[in-house]
Design an enzyme around this catalytic site. Structure first.
Site, PDB file in Angstrom:
ATOM      1  N   ASP A   1       0.220  -3.529  12.214  1.00 24.11           N
ATOM      2  CA  ASP A   1       0.686  -3.897  10.871  1.00 24.11           C
ATOM      3  C   ASP A   1       0.966  -5.401  10.842  1.00 24.11           C
ATOM      4  O   ASP A   1       1.925  -5.880  11.448  1.00 24.11           O
ATOM      5  CB  ASP A   1       1.954  -3.104  10.525  1.00 24.11           C
ATOM      6  CG  ASP A   1       2.346  -3.303   9.073  1.00 24.11           C
ATOM      7  OD1 ASP A   1       2.533  -4.471   8.657  1.00 24.11           O
ATOM      8  OD2 ASP A   1       2.450  -2.308   8.336  1.00 24.11           O
TER       9      ASP A   1
ATOM     10  N   ASP B   1       4.484  -6.567   9.580  1.00 26.09           N
ATOM     11  CA  ASP B   1       5.562  -6.266  10.540  1.00 26.09           C
ATOM     12  C   ASP B   1       5.516  -7.223  11.722  1.00 26.09           C
ATOM     13  O   ASP B   1       6.560  -7.665  12.215  1.00 26.09           O
ATOM     14  CB  ASP B   1       5.441  -4.827  11.046  1.00 26.09           C
ATOM     15  CG  ASP B   1       5.926  -3.822  10.008  1.00 26.09           C
ATOM     16  OD1 ASP B   1       6.470  -4.252   8.979  1.00 26.09           O
ATOM     17  OD2 ASP B   1       5.740  -2.609  10.234  1.00 26.09           O
TER      18      ASP B   1
ATOM     19  N   THR C   1      -1.318   7.486  -0.472  1.00 27.31           N
ATOM     20  CA  THR C   1      -2.622   7.319  -1.131  1.00 27.31           C
ATOM     21  C   THR C   1      -3.387   6.109  -0.596  1.00 27.31           C
ATOM     22  O   THR C   1      -4.593   6.002  -0.787  1.00 27.31           O
ATOM     23  CB  THR C   1      -2.435   7.109  -2.644  1.00 27.31           C
ATOM     24  OG1 THR C   1      -1.728   5.868  -2.838  1.00 27.31           O
ATOM     25  CG2 THR C   1      -1.636   8.239  -3.277  1.00 27.31           C
TER      26      THR C   1
ATOM     27  N   ARG D   1       0.849  -1.196   0.000  1.00 23.78           N
ATOM     28  CA  ARG D   1       0.000   0.000   0.000  1.00 23.78           C
ATOM     29  C   ARG D   1       0.880   1.239   0.000  1.00 23.78           C
ATOM     30  O   ARG D   1       1.777   1.366   0.835  1.00 23.78           O
ATOM     31  CB  ARG D   1      -0.853   0.041   1.272  1.00 23.78           C
ATOM     32  CG  ARG D   1      -2.014  -0.854   1.266  1.00 23.78           C
ATOM     33  CD  ARG D   1      -3.089  -0.436   2.238  1.00 23.78           C
ATOM     34  NE  ARG D   1      -2.644   0.022   3.548  1.00 23.78           N
ATOM     35  CZ  ARG D   1      -3.465   0.388   4.507  1.00 23.78           C
ATOM     36  NH1 ARG D   1      -4.784   0.365   4.293  1.00 23.78           N
ATOM     37  NH2 ARG D   1      -3.030   0.785   5.669  1.00 23.78           N
TER      38      ARG D   1
HETATM   39  C1  PRP Z   1      -1.312  -4.775   4.265  1.00 22.84           C
HETATM   40  C2  PRP Z   1      -2.157  -6.026   4.345  1.00 22.84           C
HETATM   41  C3  PRP Z   1      -2.936  -5.970   3.054  1.00 22.84           C
HETATM   42  C4  PRP Z   1      -3.180  -4.487   2.885  1.00 22.84           C
HETATM   43  C5  PRP Z   1      -4.580  -4.200   3.337  1.00 22.84           C
HETATM   44  O1  PRP Z   1      -0.231  -4.989   3.454  1.00 22.84           O
HETATM   45  O2  PRP Z   1      -1.414  -7.188   4.496  1.00 22.84           O
HETATM   46  O3  PRP Z   1      -2.245  -6.487   1.948  1.00 22.84           O
HETATM   47  O4  PRP Z   1      -2.234  -3.820   3.726  1.00 22.84           O
HETATM   48  O5  PRP Z   1      -4.908  -2.905   3.102  1.00 22.84           O
HETATM   49  P1  PRP Z   1      -6.009  -2.458   2.041  1.00 22.84           P
HETATM   50  O6  PRP Z   1      -7.216  -3.313   2.259  1.00 22.84           O
HETATM   51  O7  PRP Z   1      -6.246  -1.018   2.426  1.00 22.84           O
HETATM   52  O8  PRP Z   1      -5.434  -2.584   0.671  1.00 22.84           O
HETATM   53  P2  PRP Z   1       0.950  -3.912   3.242  1.00 22.84           P
HETATM   54  O9  PRP Z   1       0.637  -3.061   2.067  1.00 22.84           O
HETATM   55  O10 PRP Z   1       1.212  -3.213   4.529  1.00 22.84           O
HETATM   56  O11 PRP Z   1       2.150  -4.817   2.806  1.00 22.84           O
HETATM   57  P3  PRP Z   1       2.942  -5.954   3.615  1.00 22.84           P
HETATM   58  O12 PRP Z   1       2.051  -7.161   3.677  1.00 22.84           O
HETATM   59  O13 PRP Z   1       4.128  -6.170   2.747  1.00 22.84           O
HETATM   60  O14 PRP Z   1       3.287  -5.440   4.992  1.00 22.84           O
HETATM   61  N1  URA Z   2      -2.595  -3.353   6.895  1.00 27.11           N
HETATM   62  C1  URA Z   2      -2.265  -3.836   8.118  1.00 27.11           C
HETATM   63  O1  URA Z   2      -1.300  -4.592   8.261  1.00 27.11           O
HETATM   64  N2  URA Z   2      -3.004  -3.445   9.166  1.00 27.11           N
HETATM   65  C2  URA Z   2      -4.059  -2.624   9.052  1.00 27.11           C
HETATM   66  O2  URA Z   2      -4.704  -2.318  10.071  1.00 27.11           O
HETATM   67  C3  URA Z   2      -4.387  -2.133   7.773  1.00 27.11           C
HETATM   68  C4  URA Z   2      -3.644  -2.524   6.708  1.00 27.11           C
END
Ligand code: PRP
Ligand code: URA
Length: 207
Positions: A199, A202, A107, A103
């Site tokens: 997160d 993380d 944005t 993400r």
């Molecule tokens: C997080 C999560 C989803 C997304 C959800 O991933 O694991 O993929 O955000 O958010 P959305 O519904 O608003 O799209 P992130 O982009 O943080 O990546 P990561 O899994 O690499 O930490």
């Molecule tokens: N992605 C995450 O990992 N946590 C949230 O709460 C939203 C998006």
């Protein structure tokens, strides 16, 4: 179609541990896997079984079996991979695809970086995995790509969903059923789920 939300009290207990900021990486990862297994059972409750003849130690008999090869699990990188082992415990012979998205911090829109599917993906039933359904952008974008590849039967499995994400996914892809362990209150101004668990990526990877 309506989201399917797990109601078992043991899932509620496991979620309480996931939400706790003092839960460490090892336990967090294990619980994500455990809940993912339960989500898999729920998502496959409509699975079509095939008639097979086998021999028990006593006699020949006909039994019902799942054609595991019909299924593909598609975790959204990174956090979705935390759910994969839990699903493979239930369906060890499923094929696996990967979608890489992150993400954008400002944005909150998904940015694509990887897409690799097993062969004949259009003929398989696909379970998309991501612990968090927040705005729904990542889920919708992943499903767009799968549909462009001809996939017809898709389900979305998450640990925690926000009402905003469910609304968006149901609007954009009304044919995709959502399975969640919990539906939370809302998103905050950074598009994080409240109360959520922080997160997910993380916490799974200790970054
Ligand atoms: C997080 C999560 C989803 C997304 C959800 O991933 O694991 O993929 O955000 O958010 P959305 O519904 O608003 O799209 P992130 O982009 O943080 O990546 P990561 O899994 O690499 O930490
Ligand atoms: N992605 C995450 O990992 N946590 C949230 O709460 C939203 C998006």
């Amino acid at each position: 179609m309506g989201a399917v939300v797990l109601t078992n009290p043991l899932i509620g207990h496991k979620l309480s541990l996931l939400r706790d900021k003092n839960t460490g990486t090892k336990e967090f990862r294990e619980i994500i896997g455990e809940i993912a297994t339960f989500l898999c059972y729920e998502a496959l409750s409509d699975a079509a079984l095939e008639d097979v003849e086998i021999e028990t130690p006593i006699c020949k008999t006909r039994v019902k079996r799942l054609n595991e090869d019909r299924y593909a699990f598609v975790p959204i990188l990174r956090a979705g991979t935390g759910m994969l082992d839990g699903l493979l415990k239930a369906v060890p012979n499923a094929k696996i695809g990967h979608v890489g998205l992150y993400r954008d911090e400002n944005t909150h829109e998904p940015v694509r970086y990887y897409y690799k599917m097993p062969e004949n993906i259009a003929d398989r039933e696909v379970l998309v995995l991501d612990p968090m359904l927040a705005t729904g952008g990542s889920a919708c974008d992943t499903i767009d790509m799968l549909k462009e590849d001809g996939v017809k039967k898709i389900k979305f499995l998450c640990i925690i969903a926000a009402p905003e994400g469910i609304k968006k996914l149901e609007k954009v892809h009304p044919d995709v059923q959502i399975f969640a362990a919990a539906v939370d209150e809302k998103l905050n101004q950074n598009a994080y789920i409240v109360p959520g668990l922080g997160d997910a990526g993380d916490r799974i990877f200790g970054t």
